[in-house]
Scaffold this motif. Structure first.
Motif, PDB file in Angstrom:
ATOM      1  N   VAL A 162     -14.734  65.878-104.026  1.00 25.68           N
ATOM      2  CA  VAL A 162     -14.433  64.720-103.181  1.00 25.68           C
ATOM      3  C   VAL A 162     -13.155  64.992-102.408  1.00 25.68           C
ATOM      4  O   VAL A 162     -12.190  65.535-102.948  1.00 25.68           O
ATOM      5  CB  VAL A 162     -14.260  63.449-104.045  1.00 25.68           C
ATOM      6  N   ARG A 163     -13.150  64.583-101.141  1.00 27.72           N
ATOM      7  CA  ARG A 163     -11.954  64.700-100.319  1.00 27.72           C
ATOM      8  C   ARG A 163     -11.314  63.328-100.148  1.00 27.72           C
ATOM      9  O   ARG A 163     -11.987  62.304-100.286  1.00 27.72           O
ATOM     10  CB  ARG A 163     -12.310  65.285 -98.950  1.00 27.72           C
ATOM     11  N   PRO A 164     -10.010  63.278 -99.853  1.00 29.20           N
ATOM     12  CA  PRO A 164      -9.371  61.979 -99.637  1.00 29.20           C
ATOM     13  C   PRO A 164     -10.126  61.146 -98.607  1.00 29.20           C
ATOM     14  O   PRO A 164     -10.560  61.651 -97.569  1.00 29.20           O
ATOM     15  CB  PRO A 164      -7.973  62.358 -99.141  1.00 29.20           C
ATOM     16  N   GLY A 165     -10.295  59.876 -98.910  1.00 25.38           N
ATOM     17  CA  GLY A 165     -11.039  58.966 -98.051  1.00 25.38           C
ATOM     18  C   GLY A 165     -12.492  58.811 -98.430  1.00 25.38           C
ATOM     19  O   GLY A 165     -13.184  57.925 -97.910  1.00 25.38           O
ATOM     20  N   GLU A 166     -12.980  59.667 -99.357  1.00 26.87           N
ATOM     21  CA  GLU A 166     -14.380  59.581 -99.777  1.00 26.87           C
ATOM     22  C   GLU A 166     -14.492  58.834-101.102  1.00 26.87           C
ATOM     23  O   GLU A 166     -13.584  58.887-101.935  1.00 26.87           O
ATOM     24  CB  GLU A 166     -14.973  60.980 -99.932  1.00 26.87           C
ATOM     25  N   PRO A 167     -15.615  58.145-101.320  1.00 21.74           N
ATOM     26  CA  PRO A 167     -15.803  57.466-102.608  1.00 21.74           C
ATOM     27  C   PRO A 167     -16.091  58.465-103.709  1.00 21.74           C
ATOM     28  O   PRO A 167     -16.657  59.538-103.482  1.00 21.74           O
ATOM     29  CB  PRO A 167     -17.012  56.555-102.355  1.00 21.74           C
ATOM     30  N   LEU A 168     -15.692  58.107-104.916  1.00 20.98           N
ATOM     31  CA  LEU A 168     -15.900  58.965-106.073  1.00 20.98           C
ATOM     32  C   LEU A 168     -17.336  58.835-106.578  1.00 20.98           C
ATOM     33  O   LEU A 168     -17.952  57.772-106.462  1.00 20.98           O
ATOM     34  CB  LEU A 168     -14.929  58.589-107.188  1.00 20.98           C
TER      35      LEU A 168
END
Length: 343
Positions: free
Chosen positions: A69-75
């Motif tokens: 996951v990258r920052p800004g994406e949901p887990l």
């Protein structure tokens, strides 16, 4: 089924952690409710599992079959929910209970082949989020517990370990020993969860405590930790002992590092002389086993022969706190976030 709201909430990665994640590394965002495309099912999530290995996804690495996951994406993460809409011919209908890997959000659009029907095989649907199938698979597919075996489970108070000791006993183990991080947890392991003895990390040399708890040695190790505890298990292993390695909490819960490497120095002399068998195991390699586990788990629960240790935190806003509680080792068993229906 209630009408679908125009917006929903999802937990996103706010920043890549440089150690164990803290609540500020997450954000709960209000976003448009997703709309399913061709071949997709819209699911209203009811609950999802929070687990330590998710740290790997937060630094862009895969974990337990989940993408980075990258920052800004949901887990991502294991979840259960109810079908809202499904394509014709998919085999799913509105209201069906399903499992999938898009937790950490209130609604999810899931490919048809990414959903599995859950039915009513377990009286409490949340029990489908148990990680007991990892323990069950490790003890039946990888090492095959035999009647009278002495079994050691490291990380015995965790989501896997809290069920592993009970499963080992049900499979015929003669003695079951667990390791944990506090005297309070050790007491609960021996009074509630079927363990004969518990080793407390930090209360003295692990190998010495293991020798006291298993004076005749161990036949089986289910290891969720690695590190010093794996080293100690080698020292007390009986000839032809069977070790199954399913996790590396020593790295995943370390205060420093990224949890993606878990080096350990093993003395190969006893490994060779004792002919110890080491087996790495991932339950995802045995998808056929899930149905078998669910049937046996459900039967054991109905008969009162097994417990599902877990804690439920209500509301998606509690998810960042839930992850910190997992890494702090605050609870015994699984940590689950329950989602409340909004009108």
């Amino acid at each position: 089924m209630p009408s679908t709201p125009s917006t929903h909430r999802e937990v996103r990665l706010a920043a890549v952690p440089d150690g164990l994640p803290r609540p500020e590394h997450f954000t709960v965002a209000q976003v448009p409710t997703p709309r399913p495309g061709p071949g997709e099912i819209l699911v209203r999530n009811r609950a999802f599992l929070v687990f330590a290995a998710l740290l790997r996804t937060m630094i862009g690495a895969a974990a337990a079959g989940l993408p980075g996951v990258r920052p800004g994406e949901p887990l991502p993460g294991p979840a259960i929910g109810e079908v809202v809409t499904a394509p014709d011919g998919s085999g799913f209908e509105p209201g069906d209970l399903v499992g999938h890997d898009l937790g950490w959000r209130e609604y999810a659009t899931v490919p048809v082949d990414g959903c599995r029907p859950l039915g009513n095989s377990l009286a409490d649907p949340v029990a489908h989020l148990s990680q007991g199938w990892t323990a069950y698979g490790a003890l039946t597919r990888a090492v095959d517990v035999r009647p009278g075996d002495t079994v050691l489970v490291t990380g015995a108070a965790g989501a896997v370990g809290s069920l592993a000791g009970q499963i080992a006993r049900l499979l015929g183990a003669g003695r079951v020993i667990g390791t944990t991080g506090s005297a309070e947890k050790a007491d609960r392991l021996t009074t509630e969860l079927g363990y004969d003895a518990a080793v407390v990390r930090g209360a003295g040399p692990v190998a010495k405590q293991l020798t006291d708890g298993a004076p005749d040695g161990i036949d089986v190790l289910l290891d969720t930790v690695g590190g010093e505890q794996l080293q100690a298990a080698v020292a007390v292993a009986r000839p032809h002992a069977r070790f199954v390695l399913v996790g590396a909490l020593s790295a995943q819960l370390a205060a420093e590092g990224l949890g993606i490497s878990a080096p350990v120095e093993l003395d190969l002399v006893p490994v060779v002389l004792k002919r110890i068998h080491l087996h790495g195991f991932n339950a995802a390699d045995h998808p056929d086993m899930l149905g078998e586990w669910t049937e046996r788990f459900g039967g054991w629960l109905r008969e009162g022969r097994i417990q599902f240790p877990h804690v439920r935190l209500p509301g998606i806003d509690r998810a960042p706190e839930a992850f910190q509680q997992v890494t702090d080792g605050r609870h015994i068993g699984a940590v689950i976030v329950e989602l409340q229906q909004r009108e």
